[in-house]
Design a protein around this motif. Structure first.
Motif, PDB file in Angstrom:
ATOM      1  N   LYS A   5       0.837  -1.191   0.000  1.00 56.62           N
ATOM      2  CA  LYS A   5       0.000   0.000   0.000  1.00 56.62           C
ATOM      3  C   LYS A   5       0.875   1.245   0.000  1.00 56.62           C
ATOM      4  O   LYS A   5       1.691   1.438   0.901  1.00 56.62           O
ATOM      5  N   ILE A   6       0.701   2.048  -1.030  1.00 53.92           N
ATOM      6  CA  ILE A   6       1.492   3.275  -1.172  1.00 53.92           C
ATOM      7  C   ILE A   6       0.556   4.474  -1.078  1.00 53.92           C
ATOM      8  O   ILE A   6      -0.472   4.519  -1.754  1.00 53.92           O
ATOM      9  N   ASN A   7       0.897   5.424  -0.213  1.00 59.50           N
ATOM     10  CA  ASN A   7       0.094   6.631  -0.072  1.00 59.50           C
ATOM     11  C   ASN A   7       0.960   7.878  -0.131  1.00 59.50           C
ATOM     12  O   ASN A   7       1.984   7.959   0.545  1.00 59.50           O
ATOM     13  N   ASN A   8       0.516   8.814  -0.929  1.00 59.86           N
ATOM     14  CA  ASN A   8       1.176  10.130  -1.036  1.00 59.86           C
ATOM     15  C   ASN A   8       2.681  10.009  -1.185  1.00 59.86           C
ATOM     16  O   ASN A   8       3.432  10.749  -0.550  1.00 59.86           O
ATOM     17  N   LEU A   9       3.110   9.096  -2.022  1.00 63.60           N
ATOM     18  CA  LEU A   9       4.556   8.911  -2.207  1.00 63.60           C
ATOM     19  C   LEU A   9       5.135  10.056  -3.029  1.00 63.60           C
ATOM     20  O   LEU A   9       4.666  10.358  -4.123  1.00 63.60           O
ATOM     21  N   VAL A  10       6.131  10.704  -2.444  1.00 62.70           N
ATOM     22  CA  VAL A  10       6.848  11.782  -3.127  1.00 62.70           C
ATOM     23  C   VAL A  10       8.321  11.430  -3.113  1.00 62.70           C
ATOM     24  O   VAL A  10       8.866  11.037  -2.079  1.00 62.70           O
ATOM     25  N   ASN A  22       5.182  12.092  -7.801  1.00 60.72           N
ATOM     26  CA  ASN A  22       4.400  13.208  -7.317  1.00 60.72           C
ATOM     27  C   ASN A  22       3.098  12.733  -6.687  1.00 60.72           C
ATOM     28  O   ASN A  22       2.101  12.565  -7.375  1.00 60.72           O
ATOM     29  N   ASN A  23       3.133  12.466  -5.392  1.00 62.92           N
ATOM     30  CA  ASN A  23       1.924  12.098  -4.662  1.00 62.92           C
ATOM     31  C   ASN A  23       1.242  10.843  -5.179  1.00 62.92           C
ATOM     32  O   ASN A  23       0.039  10.827  -5.433  1.00 62.92           O
ATOM     33  N   LEU A  24       2.027   9.813  -5.309  1.00 54.34           N
ATOM     34  CA  LEU A  24       1.522   8.570  -5.868  1.00 54.34           C
ATOM     35  C   LEU A  24       0.755   7.746  -4.834  1.00 54.34           C
ATOM     36  O   LEU A  24       1.204   7.604  -3.702  1.00 54.34           O
ATOM     37  N   ASP A  25      -0.393   7.220  -5.248  1.00 60.86           N
ATOM     38  CA  ASP A  25      -1.134   6.264  -4.433  1.00 60.86           C
ATOM     39  C   ASP A  25      -1.289   4.980  -5.230  1.00 60.86           C
ATOM     40  O   ASP A  25      -1.604   5.023  -6.421  1.00 60.86           O
ATOM     41  N   LEU A  26      -1.082   3.856  -4.557  1.00 63.33           N
ATOM     42  CA  LEU A  26      -1.162   2.584  -5.272  1.00 63.33           C
ATOM     43  C   LEU A  26      -1.385   1.464  -4.266  1.00 63.33           C
ATOM     44  O   LEU A  26      -0.708   1.410  -3.241  1.00 63.33           O
TER      45      LEU A  26
END
Ligand code: ADP
Ligand code: ADP
Length: 225
Positions: A5-10, A22-26
């Motif tokens: 779970k990826i949230n707000n990845l910068v 840039n703010n990745l969710d996955l």
């Protein structure tokens, strides 16, 4: 089950202001085979390097609920040309050694386990070969066997078949799909080849050069196994 779970990845690199991710969710489920497409330089490798634990990042990446802070045995990264195999150790010893380092005390048990996973990637007859005696694709399979023996659930692959000829690539694609059907593994696979993404992935994600997810789709085309 959600495995990643990826949230707000910068992600930015230290030496530059450019925002790569840039703010990745996955969210990835354990049965997923995700193929990642996108223009060169858009951050595909950076994304899976973050998942592998090779990079620092802002935001959240969790594997089975645990934050990713460094590389770990729950994730294995398979490279195109070199595969973390010791050239002076046989295929079998590469795997038993990794098990030993990870705390498996009993020698016979280590060998048994290593062989079990070599069987799963159809390489048990190469147990006593050295890495240089194997093809690139075979070395990738040894790396996968090692990862699975260590308990990896997520296999990260960065254009693993890009340098191979078309015949070999087809063969390795089909082996990977068969393995995926047999074993409970999650695969995240970067490719620049749309055909490859369609024939392998149950999910396909297209990244934009701004470091966002441009498109994300489920692929229901039957797999050529
Ligand atoms: P892709 O895999 O999609 O081709 P990458 O993730 O390799 O893209 O690279 C994304 C961007 O990050 C590129 O512009 C690249 O130059 C830059 N980059 C990659 N690695 C580093 C690094 N270690 N330091 C600085 N910039 C990097
Ligand atoms: P690659 O392009 O992946 O390096 P190679 O041309 O080296 O592939 O090998 C092609 C095929 O030959 C492999 O998929 C494998 O089945 C077989 N092969 C390669 N090395 C060996 C070996 N040492 N012993 C037996 N078969 C091999």
């Amino acid at each position: 089950n959600e495995v990643l779970k990826i949230n707000n990845l910068v992600k930015k690199y230290d030496n530059s202001d450019r925002v790569i991710l840039n703010n990745l969710d996955l969210t990835i489920n354990d049965e997923d085979f995700l193929c990642i497409l996108g223009p060169s330089g858009c951050g595909k490798s950076t994304l899976i390097r973050c998942i592998a634990g090779f990079e620092d990042y802002e935001g959240s990446i969790k594997v089975d609920g645990q934050p990713v802070v460094k590389p770990g045995p729950d994730r294995i990264m398979v490279f195109q040309d070199f595969n973390q195999l010791f050239p002076w150790k046989t295929v079998l010893k590469n795997i038993t050694y990794a098990l030993k380092v990870n705390g498996m005390k009993d020698k016979a048990e280590r060998e048994q386990k290593a062989k079990k996973y070599l069987e799963k990637v159809n390489l048990v007859q190469y147990a006593n070969y050295y890495p240089h005696q194997l093809s690139g694709g075979m070395k990738q399979r040894v790396a996968i066997a090692k990862g699975m023996a260590l308990g990896s659930k997520i296999i990260l692959m960065d254009e693993p078949f890009a340098a191979l000829d078309a015949m070999t690539r087809k063969q390795l694609q089909s082996e990977l799909l068969k393995l995926k059907q047999k074993e409970k593994i999650t695969v995240i696979f970067i490719t620049h080849n749309i055909q490859e993404a369609i024939s392998l992935g149950n999910r396909i994600m297209v990244m934009s050069k701004e470091g966002t997810i441009k498109e994300h789709l489920y692929n229901t085309i039957e797999k050529p196994v």
